[in-house]
Design an enzyme around this catalytic site. Structure first.
Site, PDB file in Angstrom:
ATOM      1  N   TYR A   1     104.172  54.346  33.722  1.00 12.57           N
ATOM      2  CA  TYR A   1     105.154  54.610  32.671  1.00 12.57           C
ATOM      3  C   TYR A   1     104.924  55.968  32.020  1.00 12.57           C
ATOM      4  O   TYR A   1     105.868  56.600  31.560  1.00 12.57           O
ATOM      5  CB  TYR A   1     105.085  53.522  31.587  1.00 12.57           C
ATOM      6  CG  TYR A   1     105.959  52.329  31.865  1.00 12.57           C
ATOM      7  CD1 TYR A   1     105.775  51.569  33.009  1.00 12.57           C
ATOM      8  CD2 TYR A   1     106.972  51.958  30.983  1.00 12.57           C
ATOM      9  CE1 TYR A   1     106.568  50.470  33.270  1.00 12.57           C
ATOM     10  CE2 TYR A   1     107.772  50.859  31.228  1.00 12.57           C
ATOM     11  CZ  TYR A   1     107.574  50.123  32.367  1.00 12.57           C
ATOM     12  OH  TYR A   1     108.364  49.044  32.618  1.00 12.57           O
TER      13      TYR A   1
ATOM     14  N   LYS B   1      96.947  45.739  42.929  1.00 15.47           N
ATOM     15  CA  LYS B   1      97.171  45.944  44.369  1.00 15.47           C
ATOM     16  C   LYS B   1      96.033  46.800  44.918  1.00 15.47           C
ATOM     17  O   LYS B   1      96.220  47.945  45.322  1.00 15.47           O
ATOM     18  CB  LYS B   1      98.534  46.620  44.597  1.00 15.47           C
ATOM     19  CG  LYS B   1      99.722  45.675  44.484  1.00 15.47           C
ATOM     20  CD  LYS B   1      99.908  44.762  45.691  1.00 15.47           C
ATOM     21  CE  LYS B   1     100.371  45.524  46.910  1.00 15.47           C
ATOM     22  NZ  LYS B   1     100.471  44.639  48.111  1.00 15.47           N
TER      23      LYS B   1
ATOM     24  N   ASP C   1     105.476  44.410  33.549  1.00 15.13           N
ATOM     25  CA  ASP C   1     106.912  44.425  33.251  1.00 15.13           C
ATOM     26  C   ASP C   1     107.623  43.407  34.143  1.00 15.13           C
ATOM     27  O   ASP C   1     108.423  42.596  33.688  1.00 15.13           O
ATOM     28  CB  ASP C   1     107.454  45.844  33.495  1.00 15.13           C
ATOM     29  CG  ASP C   1     108.941  45.944  33.204  1.00 15.13           C
ATOM     30  OD1 ASP C   1     109.378  45.410  32.175  1.00 15.13           O
ATOM     31  OD2 ASP C   1     109.659  46.551  34.023  1.00 15.13           O
TER      32      ASP C   1
ATOM     33  N   ASP D   1     108.907  39.219  33.243  1.00 16.59           N
ATOM     34  CA  ASP D   1     110.298  38.755  33.374  1.00 16.59           C
ATOM     35  C   ASP D   1     110.364  37.514  34.258  1.00 16.59           C
ATOM     36  O   ASP D   1     111.108  36.568  33.990  1.00 16.59           O
ATOM     37  CB  ASP D   1     111.182  39.841  34.011  1.00 16.59           C
ATOM     38  CG  ASP D   1     111.963  40.644  32.973  1.00 16.59           C
ATOM     39  OD1 ASP D   1     111.489  40.719  31.821  1.00 16.59           O
ATOM     40  OD2 ASP D   1     113.028  41.186  33.317  1.00 16.59           O
TER      41      ASP D   1
HETATM   42  C1  IPM Z   1     110.292  45.634  28.615  1.00 14.55           C
HETATM   43  C2  IPM Z   1     111.481  46.474  28.990  1.00 14.55           C
HETATM   44  C3  IPM Z   1     111.100  47.937  28.803  1.00 14.55           C
HETATM   45  C4  IPM Z   1     109.988  48.252  29.777  1.00 14.55           C
HETATM   46  C5  IPM Z   1     112.283  48.907  28.937  1.00 14.55           C
HETATM   47  C6  IPM Z   1     113.405  48.589  27.969  1.00 14.55           C
HETATM   48  C7  IPM Z   1     111.847  50.356  28.770  1.00 14.55           C
HETATM   49  O1  IPM Z   1     111.889  46.173  30.273  1.00 14.55           O
HETATM   50  O2  IPM Z   1     109.835  45.733  27.458  1.00 14.55           O
HETATM   51  O3  IPM Z   1     109.817  44.879  29.466  1.00 14.55           O
HETATM   52  O4  IPM Z   1     110.238  48.551  30.947  1.00 14.55           O
HETATM   53  O5  IPM Z   1     108.828  48.202  29.357  1.00 14.55           O
HETATM   54 MG    MG Z   2     110.860  44.534  31.158  1.00 11.44          MG
END
Ligand code: IPM
Ligand code: MG
Length: 371
Positions: free
Chosen positions: A143, A194, A251, A255
């Site tokens: 990032y 990884k 990330d 999710d």
């Molecule tokens: C999260 C989101 C963020 C990320 C985006 C909005 C920049 O997906 O907080 O998981 O990728 O970290």
């Molecule tokens: Mg995210």
């Protein structure tokens, strides 16, 4: 009387509606909780800040965030701002907050409320009682690594590069956070990387192993390849207690774990900095895992639970109000058990309510539980 300073950053889309419900919860605590008061101010972030100031986060808002005891964040982004240059896109506001406040530890619980187990895309028996904590490194990795650029080559074609970079210190401090959390929970940590492909994965594995040996021999540590972790999360999610991983894998895996619980609309997160050397306080930002959902914004369809539960994490991790945080969690699960549902988690036979009605019902439930 202790006064806690909060900065509310609703941002865009449903962030505005869900933060309004947090304000309702804050008002309740200000009225009922003895000995504590919350002093909340608001500012703009994301597209809302771009529209007013031309940048996704002003220096002034950044300074307010740095001065606050905790930031409560809604969501950013939407199609309106999709075409903007990379530097001033709405997400840049959130990334600046994370980086400038040094919020390296992102805690993302994936909890399945029993009342919602049927809303999961996985079978009820796989997810009922699920309680995972994903610990995502948040200020390093791909990032923020440099170089991060798109350059034009001599042949006129473009080349893009992002840099995945981790130092020993960065890995060790996030590993310690994971071990500390595991000690309060199921005493098991899976470290996902990884190492079979990436040098950062090799170092990650080494440093987590060494930190475990020196700092947390009482905790069970298992190393897992990140792709296998993704697979195991849908095969048998209950095998996990704490998962520690880097910024990008975190990330994605968070999710995935979130969806297994039935709804992104209920999951909170905390992003924490290092404890201050003098007084032990840490910078902190709390936000729902879901995004700004522009398609349903402004219609009263959004689920405020994730944002309210994020405020609950603030009570727990910033204000030492674990008892009140437990009550807030209880109020949420009682409201779900009473068959109230926002649109995203609506099931047959349940009562569909608006964002505001859900917020009001949770506050009413809090009142019954007594703070
Ligand atoms: C999260 C989101 C963020 C990320 C985006 C909005 C920049 O997906 O907080 O998981 O990728 O970290
Ligand atoms: Mg995210």
């Amino acid at each position: 009387m202790t006064t806690h300073r909060l900065l509310l950053l609703p941002g865009d889309g449903i962030g505005v509606e869900t933060i309004a419900e947090v304000e309702r919860v804050i008002a309740f605590f200000n009225e009922k909780a003895k000995g504590t008061a919350f002093d909340a101010e608001s500012d703009l972030v994301g597209g809302a800040a771009i529209d007013k100031h031309g940048v996704p986060l002003t220096d002034d808002a950044m300074a307010k965030a740095a001065a606050a005891d905790a930031v409560i964040f809604g969501a950013v982004g939407g199609p309106k701002w999709d075409g903007l240059p990379y530097e001033v896109r709405p997400e840049a506001g959130l990334l600046r907050l994370r980086k400038d406040l040094g919020l390296f530890a992102n805690l993302r619980p994936a909890i399945c409320y029993s009342a919602l187990a049927d809303a999961s895309s996985l079978k009820r028996e796989l997810v009922e009682g699920l309680d995972i904590m994903i610990v995502r490194e948040l200020t390093g990795g791909v990032y923020f690594g440099e170089p991060k650029e798109i350059v034009t080559l001599e042949n006129g074609k473009k080349r893009a590069v992002d840099t995945q970079v981790y130092t020993e210190e960065e890995i060790e401090r996030i590993a310690r956070v994971a071990f500390d959390l595991a000690r309060q929970r199921g005493k098991k940590v899976h470290s996902a990387e990884k190492r079979n492909v990436m040098r950062t994965g090799v170092l990650w594995n080494e440093v987590v192993t060494a930190t475990h040996k020196a700092y947390a021999p009482d905790i069970t540590l298992e190393h897992i390849l990140a792709d296998n972790c993704a697979m195991q999360l849908v095969r048998n999610p209950k095998q996990f207690d704490v998962i520690v991983t880097d910024n990008l894998f975190g990330d994605i895996l968070s999710d995935e774990a979130a969806m297994a619980t039935g709804s992104l609309g209920i999951l909170p997160s905390a992003s924490l900095g290092a404890p201050d050397a003098k007084d032990g306080t840490r910078k902190a930002l709390y936000e729902p895992v879901h995004g700004s959902a522009p398609d349903i914004a402004g219609k009263g369809l959004a689920n405020p639970i994730a944002t309210i539960a994020s405020f609950g994490m603030a009570l727990r991790y910033s204000f030492d109000m674990g008892r009140q945080a437990d009550l807030l969690d209880k109020a949420i699960s009682n409201t779900l058990a009473a068959e109230l549902r926002t649109a995203d988690i609506m099931q047959q036979g349940m009562r569909q309510v608006s964002t505001a009605a859900m917020g009001a019902a949770i506050v009413e439930e809090l009142g019954k539980l007594g703070v």
